[in-house]
Design an enzyme around this catalytic site. Structure first.
Site, PDB file in Angstrom:
ATOM      1  CG  ASP A 165      -6.786  64.790 -96.184  1.00 34.81           C
ATOM      2  OD1 ASP A 165      -5.841  64.049 -95.828  1.00 34.81           O
ATOM      3  OD2 ASP A 165      -7.229  65.720 -95.476  1.00 34.81           O
ATOM      4  CE  LYS A 177      -8.312  70.171 -95.111  1.00 37.39           C
ATOM      5  NZ  LYS A 177      -8.029  68.838 -95.708  1.00 37.39           N
ATOM      6  CG  ASP A 183      -9.314  64.326 -92.854  1.00 41.95           C
ATOM      7  OD1 ASP A 183      -8.108  64.612 -92.817  1.00 41.95           O
ATOM      8  OD2 ASP A 183      -9.978  64.028 -91.834  1.00 41.95           O
ATOM      9  CG  ASN A 184      -9.090  67.678 -92.285  1.00 41.24           C
ATOM     10  OD1 ASN A 184      -8.548  67.357 -93.348  1.00 41.24           O
ATOM     11  ND2 ASN A 184      -8.591  67.326 -91.104  1.00 41.24           N
ATOM     12  CD  GLU A 210      -4.956  65.249 -88.974  1.00 44.45           C
ATOM     13  OE1 GLU A 210      -6.156  64.907 -88.874  1.00 44.45           O
ATOM     14  OE2 GLU A 210      -4.571  66.009 -89.858  1.00 44.45           O
TER      15      GLU A 210
HETATM   16  N1  LIG Z   1      -6.079  71.604-105.706  1.00 41.84           N
HETATM   17  C1  LIG Z   1      -5.090  70.763-105.350  1.00 41.84           C
HETATM   18  N2  LIG Z   1      -4.621  69.839-106.217  1.00 41.84           N
HETATM   19  C2  LIG Z   1      -3.642  68.993-105.835  1.00 41.84           C
HETATM   20  N3  LIG Z   1      -3.055  68.992-104.604  1.00 41.84           N
HETATM   21  C3  LIG Z   1      -3.501  69.911-103.740  1.00 41.84           C
HETATM   22  C4  LIG Z   1      -4.520  70.818-104.046  1.00 41.84           C
HETATM   23  N4  LIG Z   1      -4.761  71.591-102.959  1.00 41.84           N
HETATM   24  C5  LIG Z   1      -3.900  71.188-102.000  1.00 41.84           C
HETATM   25  N5  LIG Z   1      -3.141  70.177-102.478  1.00 41.84           N
HETATM   26  C6  LIG Z   1      -2.143  69.430-101.710  1.00 41.84           C
HETATM   27  O1  LIG Z   1      -2.882  68.726-100.714  1.00 41.84           O
HETATM   28  C7  LIG Z   1      -2.267  68.905 -99.432  1.00 41.84           C
HETATM   29  C8  LIG Z   1      -3.069  69.879 -98.644  1.00 41.84           C
HETATM   30  C9  LIG Z   1      -3.779  69.487 -97.600  1.00 41.84           C
HETATM   31  C10 LIG Z   1      -4.575  70.484 -96.813  1.00 41.84           C
HETATM   32  N6  LIG Z   1      -4.888  69.893 -95.538  1.00 41.84           N
HETATM   33  C11 LIG Z   1      -5.008  70.670 -94.480  1.00 41.84           C
HETATM   34  O2  LIG Z   1      -4.904  71.896 -94.550  1.00 41.84           O
HETATM   35  C12 LIG Z   1      -5.212  70.027 -93.162  1.00 41.84           C
HETATM   36  C13 LIG Z   1      -5.029  70.824 -92.027  1.00 41.84           C
HETATM   37  C14 LIG Z   1      -5.197  70.254 -90.771  1.00 41.84           C
HETATM   38  N7  LIG Z   1      -5.005  71.101 -89.624  1.00 41.84           N
HETATM   39  O3  LIG Z   1      -4.624  72.276 -89.793  1.00 41.84           O
HETATM   40  O4  LIG Z   1      -5.236  70.639 -88.489  1.00 41.84           O
HETATM   41  C15 LIG Z   1      -5.556  68.915 -90.610  1.00 41.84           C
HETATM   42  C16 LIG Z   1      -5.743  68.134 -91.753  1.00 41.84           C
HETATM   43  O5  LIG Z   1      -6.092  66.816 -91.670  1.00 41.84           O
HETATM   44  C17 LIG Z   1      -5.582  68.678 -93.029  1.00 41.84           C
HETATM   45  O6  LIG Z   1      -5.817  67.870 -94.114  1.00 41.84           O
HETATM   46  C18 LIG Z   1      -0.880  69.441 -99.725  1.00 41.84           C
HETATM   47  O7  LIG Z   1       0.001  68.375 -99.970  1.00 41.84           O
HETATM   48  C19 LIG Z   1      -1.129  70.278-100.977  1.00 41.84           C
HETATM   49  O8  LIG Z   1       0.033  70.452-101.735  1.00 41.84           O
HETATM   50 MG   LIG Z   2      -6.807  66.053 -93.527  1.00 47.24          MG
END
Ligand SMILES: Nc1ncnc2c1ncn2[C@@H]1O[C@H](/C=C/CNC(=O)c2cc([N+](=O)[O-])cc(O)c2O)[C@@H](O)[C@H]1O
Ligand SMILES: [Mg+2]
Length: 214
Positions: free
Chosen positions: A141, A144, A169-170, A199
């Site tokens: 999650d 993406k 997810d997503n 969500e």
């Molecule tokens: N390589 C990595 N290692 C560790 N932590 C990492 C990482 N890459 C991202 N993160 C962390 O994971 C989360 C990102 C989630 C992206 N979800 C999304 O972008 C997202 C967007 C929508 N939306 O736009 O509707 C809906 C959703 O359910 C979503 O999960 C943030 O807290 C980010 O700091």
């Molecule tokens: Mg998500």
């Protein structure tokens, strides 16, 4: 004052949720994000799908990529059998600090290990650092475009065994097209799509469950 959305979510949890009650933390965040301000938690609808897979698999060792505020970490941990562990990775220190407090408020800190750092750096270290052989269940999650490279990395690092399950997810919104093509096209995975909604909205989204066949 310039609070961030995760800080406002944590404040709401401390104001409304019962300390030590994981379910009330989950419900408080869902209420807040449905009625006050949207946030990217897996949410109540897709959360129910995730719950059913966690209960079916009963993972001893589970990995989550992308903790954010800790909503799904709390949701998952509340369903884990005794002496099972959820390792969750978050590279944004602000989000990690909030998530630690949400996880503690819910009283599930003994089931959750939050690693602060990028998944790409940590996946290769998992076996050594945690004495792990493999993960029974992985929830993807995070960003993406990290789903596919991290899946390939977990394969290469021998963190998936025959029967390990990936839950993403997503896969529709925002979408993870390269990941979807990979798990649906590869003979090494048996993949299934669970149709749902983004969500707190009526937009279509879904969860992809993929069993690694070895
Ligand atoms: N390589 C990595 N290692 C560790 N932590 C990492 C990482 N890459 C991202 N993160 C962390 O994971 C989360 C990102 C989630 C992206 N979800 C999304 O972008 C997202 C967007 C929508 N939306 O736009 O509707 C809906 C959703 O359910 C979503 O999960 C943030 O807290 C980010 O700091
Ligand atoms: Mg998500």
């Amino acid at each position: 004052y310039g609070s961030t959305r995760p800080e406002r979510i944590l404040a709401e949890v401390k104001r409304k949720a019962t300390r030590g009650d994981a379910r009330s933390v989950v419900d408080t965040i869902d209420q807040y994000c449905r009625h006050q301000e949207w946030a990217m938690n897996v949410g109540d609808e897709k959360g129910t799908i995730l719950d059913s897979i966690v209960c079916e698999v009963k993972p001893r060792a589970m990995l989550e990529l992308g903790t954010y505020c800790g909503y799904s970490a709390v949701r998952i941990a509340s369903l884990l059998p005794p002496n099972s562990r959820l390792i969750t990775m978050e590279f944004n220190p602000v989000f990690a600090a909030i998530a630690r407090q949400v996880i503690a408020w819910a009283g599930v800190e003994d089931k959750v290990v939050l690693i602060e750092g990028p998944s790409g750096d940590w996946i290769p270290k998992m076996k050594k650092e945690f004495g792990l052989t493999s993960f029974d269940l992985v929830f993807l999650d995070h960003w993406k475009d990290c789903y596919l490279p991290d899946t390939k990395l977990m394969e290469e690092c021998g963190l998936l065994r025959t029967g390990s399950i990936l839950v993403a997810d997503n896969v529709i919104c925002p979408g993870a097209p390269d990941y979807l093509e990979y798990v649906r096209g590869s003979p090494r995975y048996e993949s299934k799509y669970f149709r749902s909604h983004l969500e707190y909205t009526t937009v279509e989204d879904g969860i992809e469950k993929s069993v690694f066949l070895g």
